[in-house]
Design an enzyme around this catalytic site. Sequence first.
Site, short mmCIF file in Angstrom:
data_model
loop_
_atom_site.label_atom_id
_atom_site.label_comp_id
_atom_site.label_asym_id
_atom_site.label_seq_id
_atom_site.Cartn_x
_atom_site.Cartn_y
_atom_site.Cartn_z
N HIS A 188 -44.59 76.87 100.96
CA HIS A 188 -43.21 77.33 100.78
C HIS A 188 -42.58 77.57 102.14
CE1 HIS A 188 -39.78 79.89 99.75
NE2 HIS A 188 -39.84 79.28 98.59
N ASP A 222 -45.33 82.76 88.20
CA ASP A 222 -44.27 83.48 88.90
C ASP A 222 -43.86 82.66 90.11
OD1 ASP A 222 -44.33 85.72 87.17
OD2 ASP A 222 -46.12 86.44 88.22
N LEU A 223 -42.61 82.21 90.14
CA LEU A 223 -42.13 81.31 91.18
C LEU A 223 -42.39 81.87 92.57
CD1 LEU A 223 -40.59 78.72 91.96
CD2 LEU A 223 -38.47 80.07 91.82
N ASP A 224 -43.16 81.12 93.36
CA ASP A 224 -43.43 81.45 94.77
C ASP A 224 -44.08 82.81 94.94
OD1 ASP A 224 -42.30 79.01 95.51
OD2 ASP A 224 -40.30 79.87 95.68
N GLU A 225 -44.81 83.28 93.93
CA GLU A 225 -45.44 84.59 94.04
C GLU A 225 -46.94 84.55 93.79
OE1 GLU A 225 -43.50 87.71 91.90
OE2 GLU A 225 -41.51 87.21 92.66
#
Length: 280
Positions: A188, A222-225
């Site tokens: 990311h 969980d998006l980008d988590e």
Amino acid sequence: MNNQTLILIHCQDAVGLVANIAQVVAKHQLNIVTMREFVDEENRKFFLRIVCSGVPAEVAGLQQDLVTHLPPQAIVAINPSRQKKLVVLVTKEHHCLADILVRHFFQTLNANVEAVIGNYETLKEFTEKFDIPYHFVSHENKDKETFEQELAEKIIPYQPDYIVLAKFMRILSPSFVARFQNKLINIHHSFLPAFIGANPYRQAHKRGVKIIGATAHFVTNDLDEGPIIVQRTKSINHSYDVPNLVVAGKEIEKAVLSHAIQLLTEDRVMLHGNKTVVFE
């Protein structure tokens, strides 16, 4: 590691674990070269990575002996596959893929890139220069379920240890993530948890930040988590416009992703809930 033995252990913490493990290792005529341990005191979890010189007469016997001397439900892995298999997913950006393929070509990746799969054909010719299969799976005029099923059908025959999202610009569904649980690795282009989602460099520029970064992490729902593997930052100043930030960011992205792949292929990363234990 032809004449070495790698042991990975994850279990409930208890008094005397290191001593017990050392005794078992010695019993099997192995000499400890390196031992790295971590205890999550809050959750009473124990993590251990040992490299030993020598090879046990019976790997199964060593494993059973270790399990016997550890708390119930201990996870013990001995000599996980050293040559990991990777499938790389891409869209249009080339910088992360190029870094991976060059390392693969010069055999410094400690893994084999089995295939590259893209939702555009932009990187097909480049990939094939390295004699690596490229599969084009378009997302256009398809619902997410159909697209992801076609994607999975290309991935599964290669039986990869890890699926590397090298700037693959599609949000994956919970069912797809579950299908490849703990195998999906994303890069990311920001220092998470700041500036998640799209256009992080534009977000960073508007905020006037003084550092930018990149994060390699496992993919979860969980998006980008997902659990973070590697993060790195770079100092910047007011003179950086958005294009300058993008150029600097791409350099960080490929370095961070490469480092994450190295850690994974050397079995230095252990998952622990939504965190990782990384034995550098």
